[in-house]
Design a protein around this motif. Structure first.
Motif, PDB file in Angstrom:
ATOM      1  N   SER A  77      32.276  -9.290 -13.043  1.00  0.00           N
ATOM      2  CA  SER A  77      31.294  -8.436 -12.369  1.00  0.00           C
ATOM      3  C   SER A  77      30.826  -7.397 -13.377  1.00  0.00           C
ATOM      4  O   SER A  77      31.501  -7.117 -14.377  1.00  0.00           O
ATOM      5  N   ALA A  78      29.688  -6.825 -13.110  1.00  0.00           N
ATOM      6  CA  ALA A  78      29.148  -5.791 -14.000  1.00  0.00           C
ATOM      7  C   ALA A  78      30.103  -4.606 -14.082  1.00  0.00           C
ATOM      8  O   ALA A  78      30.298  -4.020 -15.151  1.00  0.00           O
ATOM      9  N   GLU A  79      30.721  -4.264 -12.968  1.00  0.00           N
ATOM     10  CA  GLU A  79      31.648  -3.128 -12.939  1.00  0.00           C
ATOM     11  C   GLU A  79      32.881  -3.389 -13.807  1.00  0.00           C
ATOM     12  O   GLU A  79      33.333  -2.513 -14.545  1.00  0.00           O
ATOM     13  N   VAL A  80      33.410  -4.602 -13.751  1.00  0.00           N
ATOM     14  CA  VAL A  80      34.582  -4.967 -14.558  1.00  0.00           C
ATOM     15  C   VAL A  80      34.232  -4.913 -16.042  1.00  0.00           C
ATOM     16  O   VAL A  80      34.999  -4.389 -16.858  1.00  0.00           O
ATOM     17  N   VAL A  81      33.075  -5.454 -16.404  1.00  0.00           N
ATOM     18  CA  VAL A  81      32.641  -5.434 -17.806  1.00  0.00           C
ATOM     19  C   VAL A  81      32.467  -3.993 -18.277  1.00  0.00           C
ATOM     20  O   VAL A  81      32.931  -3.624 -19.364  1.00  0.00           O
ATOM     21  N   THR A  82      31.831  -3.155 -17.470  1.00  0.00           N
ATOM     22  CA  THR A  82      31.619  -1.752 -17.847  1.00  0.00           C
ATOM     23  C   THR A  82      32.946  -1.027 -18.040  1.00  0.00           C
ATOM     24  O   THR A  82      33.132  -0.301 -19.019  1.00  0.00           O
ATOM     25  N   ARG A  83      33.890  -1.233 -17.123  1.00  0.00           N
ATOM     26  CA  ARG A  83      35.202  -0.586 -17.258  1.00  0.00           C
ATOM     27  C   ARG A  83      35.922  -1.055 -18.516  1.00  0.00           C
ATOM     28  O   ARG A  83      36.554  -0.276 -19.225  1.00  0.00           O
ATOM     29  N   PHE A  84      35.819  -2.363 -18.811  1.00  0.00           N
ATOM     30  CA  PHE A  84      36.454  -2.887 -20.020  1.00  0.00           C
ATOM     31  C   PHE A  84      35.837  -2.257 -21.266  1.00  0.00           C
ATOM     32  O   PHE A  84      36.549  -1.787 -22.152  1.00  0.00           O
ATOM     33  N   LEU A  85      34.515  -2.252 -21.344  1.00  0.00           N
ATOM     34  CA  LEU A  85      33.841  -1.664 -22.509  1.00  0.00           C
ATOM     35  C   LEU A  85      34.207  -0.195 -22.667  1.00  0.00           C
ATOM     36  O   LEU A  85      34.473   0.275 -23.777  1.00  0.00           O
ATOM     37  N   ASP A  86      34.239   0.541 -21.575  1.00  0.00           N
ATOM     38  CA  ASP A  86      34.613   1.963 -21.630  1.00  0.00           C
ATOM     39  C   ASP A  86      36.029   2.140 -22.168  1.00  0.00           C
ATOM     40  O   ASP A  86      36.323   3.116 -22.857  1.00  0.00           O
ATOM     41  N   ALA A  87      36.907   1.181 -21.883  1.00  0.00           N
ATOM     42  CA  ALA A  87      38.308   1.280 -22.303  1.00  0.00           C
ATOM     43  C   ALA A  87      38.515   0.975 -23.778  1.00  0.00           C
ATOM     44  O   ALA A  87      39.438   1.509 -24.401  1.00  0.00           O
ATOM     45  N   VAL A  88      37.666   0.123 -24.377  1.00  0.00           N
ATOM     46  CA  VAL A  88      37.948  -0.310 -25.748  1.00  0.00           C
ATOM     47  C   VAL A  88      36.944   0.157 -26.797  1.00  0.00           C
ATOM     48  O   VAL A  88      37.310   0.335 -27.956  1.00  0.00           O
ATOM     49  N   VAL A  89      35.692   0.351 -26.440  1.00  0.00           N
ATOM     50  CA  VAL A  89      34.662   0.619 -27.452  1.00  0.00           C
ATOM     51  C   VAL A  89      34.858   1.951 -28.164  1.00  0.00           C
ATOM     52  O   VAL A  89      34.457   2.101 -29.312  1.00  0.00           O
ATOM     53  N   GLY A  90      35.519   2.888 -27.554  1.00  0.00           N
ATOM     54  CA  GLY A  90      35.747   4.177 -28.203  1.00  0.00           C
ATOM     55  C   GLY A  90      36.793   4.151 -29.294  1.00  0.00           C
ATOM     56  O   GLY A  90      36.947   5.118 -30.047  1.00  0.00           O
ATOM     57  N   ASP A  91      37.514   3.054 -29.445  1.00  0.00           N
ATOM     58  CA  ASP A  91      38.535   2.963 -30.491  1.00  0.00           C
ATOM     59  C   ASP A  91      37.859   2.933 -31.858  1.00  0.00           C
ATOM     60  O   ASP A  91      36.864   2.239 -32.042  1.00  0.00           O
ATOM     61  N   PRO A  92      38.391   3.674 -32.830  1.00  0.00           N
ATOM     62  CA  PRO A  92      37.751   3.757 -34.150  1.00  0.00           C
ATOM     63  C   PRO A  92      37.629   2.432 -34.896  1.00  0.00           C
ATOM     64  O   PRO A  92      36.782   2.305 -35.779  1.00  0.00           O
TER      65      PRO A  92
END
Length: 154
Positions: A77-92
């Protein structure tokens, strides 16, 4: 968006070196400096140019290993993808993340210092997100950039 050839030439030059001086850019495209400056401003205002950036060499910064991590998420779902991206994309170590169609939902490109750092990111960061069904990691042997959008005309 259809662009005149001179704007495409400007975009090619900016993709090659976003720090090019307006004077040099004007000389390269054969326009007055004021006209060139105005054209660049219009390209930015129109959203064609979204940012000016520096291209860094991860190896020179102590991260010589790159990898692609293909991630399957459940439920989809779009919500699951957004939550996943929010969790990992901020990693350096994350260079970019792409949402895809097909078996792989998200592909993450990372640059890390070692195989141990890659393992840590994959197991501790990526798989710790509850919606992750599976991951597949691919080591990048070589990475090259294409000519860019401005040169194709398509």
């Amino acid at each position: 968006m259809e662009l005149p050839p001179v704007d495409r030439t400007i975009l090619v030059a900016l993709q090659q070196n976003s720090r090019i001086t307006n004077r040099e850019l004007a000389s390269r495209v054969g326009l007055a400096e004021s006209t060139t400056h105005e054209r660049v401003r219009r390209l930015v205002d129109a959203g064609v140019v979204t940012r000016f950036t520096a291209d860094l060499d991860p190896g020179a910064l102590g991260r010589p290993m790159q990898a692609l991590i293909a991630v399957q998420l459940r439920p989809q779902s779009a919500e699951v993808v957004t939550r996943f991206l929010d969790a990992v994309v901020g990693d350096p170590c994350v260079l970019d993340a792409t949402v895809l169609s097909g078996e792989t939902d998200v592909q993450i490109r990372v640059a890390v210092a070692s195989s141990e750092a890659l393992r840590r990111f994959a197991w501790q960061k990526v798989t710790s997100v509850p919606s992750v069904r599976s991951i597949q990691t691919h080591i990048v042997y070589e990475h090259r950039r294409g000519p860019g959008l401005a040169e194709t005309g398509d």
